[in-house]
Design a protein around this motif. Structure first.
Motif, PDB file in Angstrom:
ATOM      1  N   LEU A   1     101.548 -19.732  75.978  1.00 35.86           N
ATOM      2  CA  LEU A   1     102.163 -18.974  77.006  1.00 35.86           C
ATOM      3  C   LEU A   1     102.769 -17.424  76.207  1.00 35.86           C
ATOM      4  O   LEU A   1     102.819 -16.498  76.876  1.00 35.86           O
ATOM      5  N   ILE A   2     103.051 -17.703  74.868  1.00 37.79           N
ATOM      6  CA  ILE A   2     103.358 -16.516  74.211  1.00 37.79           C
ATOM      7  C   ILE A   2     102.256 -15.671  73.953  1.00 37.79           C
ATOM      8  O   ILE A   2     102.354 -14.232  73.960  1.00 37.79           O
ATOM      9  N   LEU A   3     101.020 -16.274  73.744  1.00 33.43           N
ATOM     10  CA  LEU A   3      99.861 -15.484  73.130  1.00 33.43           C
ATOM     11  C   LEU A   3      98.906 -15.279  73.903  1.00 33.43           C
ATOM     12  O   LEU A   3      98.036 -14.212  73.822  1.00 33.43           O
ATOM     13  N   ALA A   4      98.826 -16.163  75.214  1.00 35.25           N
ATOM     14  CA  ALA A   4      97.950 -15.708  75.940  1.00 35.25           C
ATOM     15  C   ALA A   4      97.849 -14.347  76.600  1.00 35.25           C
ATOM     16  O   ALA A   4      96.836 -13.889  76.830  1.00 35.25           O
TER      17      ALA A   4
ATOM     18  N   THR B   1     111.371 -19.484  66.015  1.00 38.29           N
ATOM     19  CA  THR B   1     111.964 -19.760  64.641  1.00 38.29           C
ATOM     20  C   THR B   1     111.642 -18.432  63.742  1.00 38.29           C
ATOM     21  O   THR B   1     112.032 -18.398  62.729  1.00 38.29           O
TER      22      THR B   1
ATOM     23  N   LYS C   1      94.043  -7.149  78.070  1.00 39.44           N
ATOM     24  CA  LYS C   1      95.216  -7.308  77.618  1.00 39.44           C
ATOM     25  C   LYS C   1      95.882  -6.323  76.447  1.00 39.44           C
ATOM     26  O   LYS C   1      96.936  -6.130  75.799  1.00 39.44           O
TER      27      LYS C   1
ATOM     28  N   ALA D   1     109.417 -16.858  76.856  1.00 46.30           N
ATOM     29  CA  ALA D   1     108.613 -17.869  75.715  1.00 46.30           C
ATOM     30  C   ALA D   1     108.337 -16.846  74.533  1.00 46.30           C
ATOM     31  O   ALA D   1     107.891 -15.579  74.702  1.00 46.30           O
TER      32      ALA D   1
ATOM     33  N   LEU E   1      98.757  -8.082  66.023  1.00 40.71           N
ATOM     34  CA  LEU E   1      97.719  -8.694  67.159  1.00 40.71           C
ATOM     35  C   LEU E   1      97.267  -7.563  67.837  1.00 40.71           C
ATOM     36  O   LEU E   1      96.104  -7.580  68.228  1.00 40.71           O
TER      37      LEU E   1
ATOM     38  N   CYS F   1      95.561 -12.105  82.771  1.00 42.01           N
ATOM     39  CA  CYS F   1      94.404 -13.069  82.339  1.00 42.01           C
ATOM     40  C   CYS F   1      94.918 -14.210  81.739  1.00 42.01           C
ATOM     41  O   CYS F   1      94.579 -15.070  80.672  1.00 42.01           O
ATOM     42  N   LEU F   2      96.268 -14.926  82.070  1.00 36.38           N
ATOM     43  CA  LEU F   2      96.689 -16.145  81.550  1.00 36.38           C
ATOM     44  C   LEU F   2      95.882 -17.265  82.093  1.00 36.38           C
ATOM     45  O   LEU F   2      95.437 -18.324  81.778  1.00 36.38           O
ATOM     46  N   ILE F   3      95.594 -17.114  83.709  1.00 33.87           N
ATOM     47  CA  ILE F   3      94.717 -17.725  84.575  1.00 33.87           C
ATOM     48  C   ILE F   3      93.808 -17.028  85.183  1.00 33.87           C
ATOM     49  O   ILE F   3      93.890 -16.040  85.401  1.00 33.87           O
TER      50      ILE F   3
ATOM     51  N   ASN G   1     106.061 -21.338  61.758  1.00 30.63           N
ATOM     52  CA  ASN G   1     106.463 -22.380  62.831  1.00 30.63           C
ATOM     53  C   ASN G   1     106.623 -23.709  62.263  1.00 30.63           C
ATOM     54  O   ASN G   1     107.448 -24.605  62.625  1.00 30.63           O
TER      55      ASN G   1
ATOM     56  N   PHE H   1     104.512  -9.161  63.825  1.00 28.92           N
ATOM     57  CA  PHE H   1     103.389 -10.055  64.356  1.00 28.92           C
ATOM     58  C   PHE H   1     102.832  -9.424  65.595  1.00 28.92           C
ATOM     59  O   PHE H   1     101.568  -9.392  65.757  1.00 28.92           O
TER      60      PHE H   1
ATOM     61  N   ASP I   1     102.297 -22.291  71.815  1.00 28.53           N
ATOM     62  CA  ASP I   1     102.451 -21.035  71.800  1.00 28.53           C
ATOM     63  C   ASP I   1     101.541 -20.462  73.090  1.00 28.53           C
ATOM     64  O   ASP I   1     101.419 -19.005  72.703  1.00 28.53           O
TER      65      ASP I   1
ATOM     66  N   TYR J   1     108.772 -11.293  64.321  1.00 32.34           N
ATOM     67  CA  TYR J   1     107.903 -11.412  65.345  1.00 32.34           C
ATOM     68  C   TYR J   1     107.389 -10.067  66.024  1.00 32.34           C
ATOM     69  O   TYR J   1     106.276  -9.987  66.417  1.00 32.34           O
TER      70      TYR J   1
ATOM     71  N   PHE K   1     108.519 -17.005  69.802  1.00 30.06           N
ATOM     72  CA  PHE K   1     108.607 -17.867  68.582  1.00 30.06           C
ATOM     73  C   PHE K   1     110.153 -17.805  68.084  1.00 30.06           C
ATOM     74  O   PHE K   1     110.203 -16.913  67.336  1.00 30.06           O
TER      75      PHE K   1
ATOM     76  N   LEU L   1      98.194 -15.009  62.849  1.00 28.23           N
ATOM     77  CA  LEU L   1      98.607 -16.012  63.671  1.00 28.23           C
ATOM     78  C   LEU L   1      98.451 -17.337  62.584  1.00 28.23           C
ATOM     79  O   LEU L   1      99.573 -17.898  63.140  1.00 28.23           O
TER      80      LEU L   1
ATOM     81  N   ALA M   1      95.310 -22.631  78.627  1.00 25.63           N
ATOM     82  CA  ALA M   1      96.386 -22.168  79.342  1.00 25.63           C
ATOM     83  C   ALA M   1      96.604 -22.896  80.833  1.00 25.63           C
ATOM     84  O   ALA M   1      97.464 -22.764  81.419  1.00 25.63           O
TER      85      ALA M   1
END
Lengths: 542, 254
Positions: A104-107, B88, B73, B84, B101, B49-51, A26, B97, A102, B94, B86, A19, A280
């Motif tokens: 929404l990308i990582l949640a 860049t 997750k 969405a 994770l 599990c976002l919300i 970034n 990465f 980030d 990516y 990254f 991360l 989030a």
């Protein structure tokens, strides 16, 4: 060692490294849909900020050279450092703590909230430390020459530790707001927090700048309340190294270490556990209030005649309502303006009719009131050109409009909706002090023309389409500090010419107004032409 | 694999999802349909599990979404509607990465990423930053990142968005085979003929509640429609498609 520390704090070491590495990449890889920043230009926001901090650092180093002891020098410098570094977090990271890009990308990834939060915190601390080195680094030479190598090393430790403390404290305030604000009111609460922090930080900066001798006296006397000031704890590390008293300095140096440890443990506790969920929530939840406002056009917008200006004004008002980051950016400028107005009014004795008094002719007028007239429009212009939704700027390329008109419209909106009301406000203040409506109108007319001229000049140098550039770390600090340094020099020079020479007679005054008015018209014409040329050459590559 | 019970979400005063209860077993591909604003994405955001749900419970791959979000997750793959990424980073950076994770062994992850990128025709541009990618190329990377850790459950929110015909064809076959291997798939899309082809079971939501559930044929039959598309229109409020289109054109003429 780092691995075992992270593991003991419940942080997944492998994810944390990934991360941090990605966030760091970034930070430096600027993306823009209308032109990719290549080579050194991608670093210019950060570089400009670092240069400005380094210049301030050199000035502070010179000031510290006059201090009677190492402890006093360290205390005074650390007071400034605390304010500068807190403002850095406020400007560059405040909104990204509340609403991370980030999330929404990582949640949906299996990253615990604690690991995610720790990675974000690490980036902030590293960034603050880099700026801390620019600011505190030059004074290391002073400490080395005056108090020896041990004091110099202690100074480096002290300013880096205080930078970490400032970063942790600021992050704690934002995350507490995020955690305890009700979801439906989170944007309002965060806005208030931003305003209060801005007021405290900029107020602190102003007080420190004006009270330098008092600071030296306090540091020498060391009254009992001195112990509540964080800079005194970190200054004790330097005092200790310089051999200036043992017992109290050991206690306060221990307080410095404990403060960081306590803040670290606090943010790593419940706050870190709920951080991703809270952030989030801000990112995905629409607000009921926003929905209710749908469809209404603010009355202020209807004042504008040109359709482009009305469109831009509407965009600005709506962005302020819905875009947390834009709202926080604007709310961080308002306290600065209010502060300058208050301090300007405190200089009431200097608000004399410049057409009558000699004092006015020497131009010792209410500088801070004039300063506020340029700082808000300049920074606002920078903020209006940036947005996380920058890719939506395709609409400017797909619509049948002249893009240069949008730049001109941005300038019109700032002049009509922000600069003009402030001039009316200033007019009322001057009228109260001058007791002469004619002189008030004439003075405000000059001030308005000068500010308008400066704003046009700013747009001419950097014509930008609204909300079309991504927010990059470092760019806000450089633009805010740039506005605080360059703007006043130009403003005060022109005002000094007017009050010293042109206010002596009406013919001279009207010649001056004619010149200013013509220059303003000329710049408007030049802006129209340049904005058209620059923006028509742009291509949308998003 | 997915069990929801009375799952509800309020945004302020608005009830976006109203007590949804459904289940998806291992090996099932379920189409999750609804008009815009029906609550599909909010449901998916809760299940990934976002919300947090305001009320109700749900388990994914045997774990409670509120008590064990990280465990959930670890076992899910998600292609978000927002797309969405990254941008860049390059696609290679990516995916490495994402592998980090998920704690994937790099000896396994690296060849897998190489294979995925080659399969989707991205290998040549693996070192190019994704900001220079087309929408379809970015979507391919999202699909790769959702599958990279070999998840038990897949949440696919408009996964075919921007994919070219060949990539879409391959991906649909991949979904079928993954289901045959025992994965559960929740497939959200507005392209009804695709859903009809790859989802043996469909759930239709409208205004936050389930209004139909079953095979495409059964849903069509229950509404008296000739196809899933017609049934969907009838169920979600557009009673007369021709009249609606005519009204739209009339508005243009005014």
């Amino acid at each position: 060692m780092l691995n075992s520390l992270l593991t003991s704090l419940g942080i997944d070491e492998r994810q944390w490294r990934a991360l941090v590495r990605t966030s760091w990449r970034n930070l430096w890889r600027t993306k823009s849909p209308i032109g990719v920043h290549a080579g050194w230009r991608k670093y210019r926001g950060v570089a400009a900020g670092l240069v400005m901090y380094a210049v301030a650092g050199v000035l502070l180093a010179v000031v510290s050279a006059t201090a009677p002891s190492a402890g006093t020098a360290a205390f005074v410098l650390l007071c400034f450092l605390l304010v500068y570094l807190s403002s850095l977090v406020l400007l560059e990271f405040g909104s990204s703590i509340v609403s991370p890009d980030d999330i929404l990308i990582l949640a949906p990834r299996p990253v615990s909230s604690r690991t995610y939060f720790a990675a974000r915190l690490a980036i902030i601390i590293v960034f603050v430390s880099i700026y801390g080195v620019a600011l505190g680094g030059p004074a290391t030479v002073t400490f080395l020459v005056r108090f020896g190598p041990v004091a110099a090393i202690a100074w480096i430790i002290a300013f880096l530790a205080e930078g970490t403390f400032a970063a942790l404290a600021m992050v704690l305030i934002y995350t507490l707001a995020l955690r305890y604000a009700p979801a439906s009111r989170i944007r309002t609460v965060v806005g208030f927090v931003q305003m209060i922090l801005s007021l405290a930080i900029y107020g602190g900066f102003t007080v420190l700048s004006k009270q330098m001798p008092v600071l030296f006296a306090i540091a020498e006397d060391r009254p009992s309340w001195f112990a509540v000031l964080p800079p005194s704890w970190y200054a004790s590390i330097v005092s200790l190294a310089a051999g200036e008293g043992l017992v109290p300095n050991i206690v306060w140096a221990a307080a410095a270490v404990l403060a960081i440890a306590a803040l670290g443990l606090f943010v790593n506790g419940k706050i870190a556990l709920d951080y991703v969920e809270s952030a989030a929530g801000v990112a995905v939840a629409p607000t009921g209030k926003a929905r209710r406002s749908h469809g209404r056009v603010p009355r202020l917008v209807r004042v504008l005649r040109q359709p482009e200006a009305r469109a831009i004004a509407l965009l600005i008002f709506r962005q302020f309502r819905h875009d947390t980051k834009f709202k926080m950016a604007v709310l961080s400028i308002i306290p600065l303006t209010v502060l300058y107005v208050i301090l300007g009014l405190q200089q009431g004795e200097t608000i004399t009719d410049p057409f009558l008094s000699d004092a006015g002719r020497e131009f010792s007028g209410p500088l801070l009131l004039y300063f506020a007239a340029i700082i808000f429009p300049t920074i606002l212009k920078e903020e209006i050109s940036r947005s996380d939704a920058y890719q939506s700027s395709w609409v400017f390329f797909a619509s049948p409009l002249r893009r240069g008109e949008l730049v001109v419209a941005m300038r019109r909106v700032i002049t009509s909706l922000f600069l003009t009301p402030y001039m009316i406000f200033l007019g009322l203040i001057f009228l109260y002090f001058f007791r002469n409506i004619g002189h008030t109108l004439m003075h405000v007319a000059v001030l308005f023309l000068v500010c308008d001229l400066l704003l046009n000049l700013n747009f001419l140098v950097r014509p930008r389409l609204p909300f079309s550039t991504p927010r990059t770390t470092g760019s806000r600090t450089s633009s805010v500090i740039g506005a605080m340094i360059i703007g006043p020099i130009l403003l005060f020079t022109v005002m000094a010419i007017f009050t010293n020479f042109l206010y002596r007679s009406y013919p001279l005054y009207f010649i001056g107004i004619l010149v200013l008015g013509s220059a303003s018209l000329l710049l408007r014409w030049a802006l129209k032409s340049r904005a058209a040329r620059v923006t028509e050459a742009l291509e949308f590559m998003g | 694999m997915i069990e929801t019970l009375d799952i509800t979400k309020f945004y302020g005063d608005k009830e976006a999802v109203k007590g949804l209860s459904f289940s998806i077993k291992a090996g099932e591909v379920v189409g999750f349909l609804g008009p815009n604003g029906a609550g599909k994405s909010t449901t998916v955001k809760m299940l990934t599990c976002l919300i947090r749900p305001t009320r109700g419970t749900a388990t994914v791959a045997g774990f409670d979404i509120q008590r064990d979000p990280v465990e959930v997750k670890k076992r899910i793959g998600y292609v978000p509607e927002s797309g969405a990424l990254f941008e860049t980073l390059s696609s290679w950076e990516y995916l490495i990465f994402i592998a980090e994770l998920h704690h994937l062994d790099m000896k396994i992850a690296t060849p897998r990423i190489e294979e995925f990128l080659t399969l989707f025709g991205l290998w040549e541009g693996k070192d190019t930053r994704m900001q220079e990618y087309s929408k379809g190329m970015k979507q391919k990377v999202l699909v790769c990142s959702a599958l990279l850790h070999d998840p038990e459950v897949l949440f696919l929110d408009e996964p075919l968005n921007g994919l070219d015909a060949n990539a879409a064809f391959v991906f649909k076959e991949v979904i079928r085979r993954l289901a045959a291997q025992g994965r559960a798939v929740l497939f959200c899309s507005h392209i009804l003929d695709v859903v009809e082809k790859i989802c043996p079971r469909i759930i239709i939501v409208n205004e936050g509640t389930i209004i139909a559930e079953g095979t495409p044929e059964a849903i069509a039959r229950s509404t008296g429609g000739r196809s899933l598309e017609e049934a969907f229109s009838l169920l979600t409020g557009v009673r007369d498609v021709e009249a609606s289109a005519a009204e739209f054109l009339q508005a243009l003429g005014r």
